[in-house]
Design a protein around this motif. Sequence first.
Motif, PDB file in Angstrom:
ATOM      1  N   PRO A  15       0.926  -1.084  -0.217  1.00  0.00           N
ATOM      2  CA  PRO A  15      -0.142  -0.003  -0.011  1.00  0.00           C
ATOM      3  C   PRO A  15       0.729   1.234  -0.094  1.00  0.00           C
ATOM      4  CG  PRO A  15      -1.167  -1.554   1.612  1.00  0.00           C
ATOM      5  CD  PRO A  15       0.175  -2.291   0.991  1.00  0.00           C
ATOM      6  N   ASN A  16       0.417   2.247  -0.738  1.00  0.00           N
ATOM      7  CA  ASN A  16       0.816   3.587  -1.030  1.00  0.00           C
ATOM      8  C   ASN A  16       2.377   3.483  -1.579  1.00  0.00           C
ATOM      9  OD1 ASN A  16      -0.202   6.051  -0.468  1.00  0.00           O
ATOM     10  ND2 ASN A  16      -0.413   5.752   1.617  1.00  0.00           N
ATOM     11  N   HIS A  17       2.715   2.455  -2.067  1.00  0.00           N
ATOM     12  CA  HIS A  17       4.220   2.249  -2.632  1.00  0.00           C
ATOM     13  C   HIS A  17       3.859   1.511  -4.271  1.00  0.00           C
ATOM     14  CE1 HIS A  17       6.861   3.479   0.512  1.00  0.00           C
ATOM     15  NE2 HIS A  17       5.964   2.834   1.289  1.00  0.00           N
ATOM     16  N   GLY A  18       2.956   0.612  -4.162  1.00  0.00           N
ATOM     17  CA  GLY A  18       2.309   0.246  -5.684  1.00  0.00           C
ATOM     18  C   GLY A  18       2.798  -1.172  -5.656  1.00  0.00           C
ATOM     19  N   VAL A  19       3.024  -1.590  -7.022  1.00  0.00           N
ATOM     20  CA  VAL A  19       3.233  -2.990  -7.368  1.00  0.00           C
ATOM     21  C   VAL A  19       4.802  -3.289  -6.863  1.00  0.00           C
ATOM     22  CG1 VAL A  19       3.629  -4.677  -9.227  1.00  0.00           C
ATOM     23  CG2 VAL A  19       1.604  -2.952  -9.052  1.00  0.00           C
ATOM     24  N   ALA A 134      -2.657   8.657  -6.137  1.00  0.00           N
ATOM     25  CA  ALA A 134      -3.525   7.773  -6.500  1.00  0.00           C
ATOM     26  C   ALA A 134      -3.606   7.332  -8.073  1.00  0.00           C
ATOM     27  CB  ALA A 134      -5.116   8.530  -6.255  1.00  0.00           C
ATOM     28  N   ARG A 135      -3.501   8.554  -8.951  1.00  0.00           N
ATOM     29  CA  ARG A 135      -3.163   8.286 -10.335  1.00  0.00           C
ATOM     30  C   ARG A 135      -1.985   7.300 -10.736  1.00  0.00           C
ATOM     31  NH1 ARG A 135       0.451   9.898 -13.891  1.00  0.00           N
ATOM     32  NH2 ARG A 135      -0.674  10.845 -16.046  1.00  0.00           N
ATOM     33  N   PHE A 136      -0.879   7.450  -9.935  1.00  0.00           N
ATOM     34  CA  PHE A 136       0.287   6.467 -10.244  1.00  0.00           C
ATOM     35  C   PHE A 136      -0.120   5.001  -9.751  1.00  0.00           C
ATOM     36  CE2 PHE A 136       3.574   4.137  -7.585  1.00  0.00           C
ATOM     37  CZ  PHE A 136       4.270   4.000  -8.652  1.00  0.00           C
ATOM     38  N   LEU A 137      -0.712   4.930  -8.521  1.00  0.00           N
ATOM     39  CA  LEU A 137      -1.062   3.658  -8.017  1.00  0.00           C
ATOM     40  C   LEU A 137      -1.954   3.056  -8.974  1.00  0.00           C
ATOM     41  CD1 LEU A 137      -1.473   4.365  -4.254  1.00  0.00           C
ATOM     42  CD2 LEU A 137       0.697   3.080  -5.270  1.00  0.00           C
TER      43      LEU A 137
END
Length: 176
Positions: A15-19, A134-137
């Motif tokens: 979460p909050n860091h991405g894949v 949010a856009r990046f995630l």
Amino acid sequence: MTTPHFSVGEKVVYPNHGVGIIEQISSRTMGNSVQRFYLLRIRSSSLKVMVPFHNAEAVGLRRIVSEAEANEILDYLADGKAESSADWKNRFKENSERMRTGSLLEVAMVLKGLVALATTKPLSFREKKMLERARFLMISEMAMARGRAEEDEEEELREALTKCNLRWPEATNLEG
């Protein structure tokens, strides 16, 4: 709920860091006990994170969404409804909590709510930063879930928001 079990090479979301990708599973002796860890590398930043097995669920480590879930999120973005509190403090608190859950649908709710709000008034600096996150995630996980290039996935997300007369936030509009 049982603690999720992941294997080396599996794609997960932190979460909050991405894949990220599970690169290694290791053990360390701490006092009289042996702790097992997932070592994952966050794709976007190459940041390496060690997550103890027993803590994986608490920090929200999860598998990437399925293609079916990704399609449901696209449907949500294309649907006309967007909710957010009128009070800035309440809205920011709700959105921060949604981002922390790690759920991609919750991230989509934040994105859509902030995009809708931006049509009526300028976003604060902190809300712009949250929208950027949010856009990046959204782009990174949706592309991974659907096996597509990020540029193609971004276009699909743009089209979904357009269906309910909202504009996808361009990265350049979020700075400053």
